[in-house]
Design an enzyme around this catalytic site. Sequence first.
Site, PDB file in Angstrom:
ATOM      1  N   GLY A   1       0.793  -1.213   0.000  1.00 29.38           N
ATOM      2  CA  GLY A   1       0.000   0.000   0.000  1.00 29.38           C
ATOM      3  C   GLY A   1       0.828   1.266   0.000  1.00 29.38           C
ATOM      4  O   GLY A   1       0.523   2.221  -0.709  1.00 29.38           O
TER       5      GLY A   1
ATOM      6  N   THR B   1      -6.027   5.664   1.156  1.00 24.84           N
ATOM      7  CA  THR B   1      -6.007   5.283  -0.258  1.00 24.84           C
ATOM      8  C   THR B   1      -4.876   4.328  -0.592  1.00 24.84           C
ATOM      9  O   THR B   1      -4.965   3.569  -1.558  1.00 24.84           O
ATOM     10  CB  THR B   1      -5.899   6.535  -1.147  1.00 24.84           C
ATOM     11  N   CYS B   2      -3.791   4.358   0.186  1.00 25.89           N
ATOM     12  CA  CYS B   2      -2.680   3.469  -0.122  1.00 25.89           C
ATOM     13  C   CYS B   2      -3.074   2.004   0.073  1.00 25.89           C
ATOM     14  O   CYS B   2      -2.444   1.103  -0.485  1.00 25.89           O
ATOM     15  CB  CYS B   2      -1.464   3.805   0.737  1.00 25.89           C
ATOM     16  N   MET B   3      -4.133   1.757   0.872  1.00 22.20           N
ATOM     17  CA  MET B   3      -4.599   0.387   1.107  1.00 22.20           C
ATOM     18  C   MET B   3      -5.997   0.164   0.542  1.00 22.20           C
ATOM     19  O   MET B   3      -6.601  -0.889   0.788  1.00 22.20           O
ATOM     20  CB  MET B   3      -4.591   0.079   2.604  1.00 22.20           C
TER      21      MET B   3
ATOM     22  N   LEU C   1      -3.263   7.595   7.031  1.00 25.40           N
ATOM     23  CA  LEU C   1      -2.487   6.384   6.792  1.00 25.40           C
ATOM     24  C   LEU C   1      -2.470   5.556   8.054  1.00 25.40           C
ATOM     25  O   LEU C   1      -2.133   6.054   9.120  1.00 25.40           O
ATOM     26  CB  LEU C   1      -1.056   6.743   6.401  1.00 25.40           C
TER      27      LEU C   1
END
Length: 422
Positions: free
Chosen positions: A94, A389-391, A421
């Site tokens: 992510g 959003t990274c995951m 995050l």
Amino acid sequence: VMLFQAVVSEEKEAAAAAAAAAAGAGGMFTFDDPMSMFMGGAQENRFVTIRRDQLLEDSFSQLNALGPERLKGRLRIAYVNEAGLAEAGIDGGGLFKDFMEELLRQGFSPQSNLFCENPQRQLYPNPAAYQLVADAAGQLRFLGHMLGKSLYEGMLLELPLAAFFLKKMRGGVCDINDMPSLDPEVYRHLAQLKHYSGDFADLSLTFTATVVDASPEQQQQQASAAAPPRTREVELKPGGRDIAVRADNVVEYVHRLADFRLNRQMDRAANAFLAGFFELIRPRWVRMFNEAELQMLISGSEEGIDVDDLVAHVNYAGGYHEEHPVITTLWDAVRTFSPQQQRQFLKFVTSCSRAPLLGFKYLEPQLCIQMSGSVLSPDSRERLPTAATCMNLLKLPPYRHADEMRSKLLYAITAGAGFELS
């Protein structure tokens, strides 16, 4: 798209087989971490340390040294914050997605002076990059590497490219018909000039082009400061300064000027970028597509979201499950959204407004919805939804009513409320 993914998978499998053979010969390669094939198996070297406030500079200095073959392997990111402290968390994929999105956003931004945008806000290499950036060739090649890496890994990016530049990526040579995607106003003037019926002597045109060695932003600043930007004159053909444009050579002039703007002036910067891109993505792979299809490969489809397909490929956490009343209310609300609002919802959770080309089954990582707060706490319902959003993670408070769910979601996705995050 399936064919592209098939040829990429075939290359990855061949690389894995070669690495496994190297491991059998006494190497330290492990299948879970192909980078150990290149890093000598050293645990501490599996992460690339990036300072958030120096993301572009650190990325260039560290990743550029790896070379294209290492870039094809697995990369993990360890962030350092502005205080110089390592951020908590382990990159399971992510963080790298978040890193790639931010890196390419900064690198392709016109403020970097490496790229420009046309009136449709579509991007292309800056013809003046070599005059404005100290190591333009190296940085453009690096950005080519990183866009190639995103395609190699199947990552979708909000990165609209100009149609004439997509044509160059396919190996095409641009002509006057591609001019509208660079500068529609210049194209209109050239079209009018071809049919000009007046006295060409009044126009005082010769076979030359005027080049401005400044970014569009710098040109605007110089114009507002009443300081004319630095310009130079380039001949469109040998002796062009002494060749007047007349009725019998105007068609040649139009085509030569279009060729200069689209090819001669552009190719040095474009070729540096494409040299890096093609070190990760083979030219024959992208020549399978036309310009629109290649843009879809980079950014996904512009069509509306298939909500049923999305629902079928979601994971749940924190107490939620497929038949939970809050989840049922969520999907009922999303189905009432307009196509634009549905794309905003997807962008809020995944950072990309477009669905994967082959469906949400191929979204990586799969979208996950986690309960934020407790169903027993009245304060939970006062919160807005947030996203990591990274995951591809949506943190959704347990709203009880459909109108409450819909209004909170719409407020969050249109106001860009809180990336966090975890």
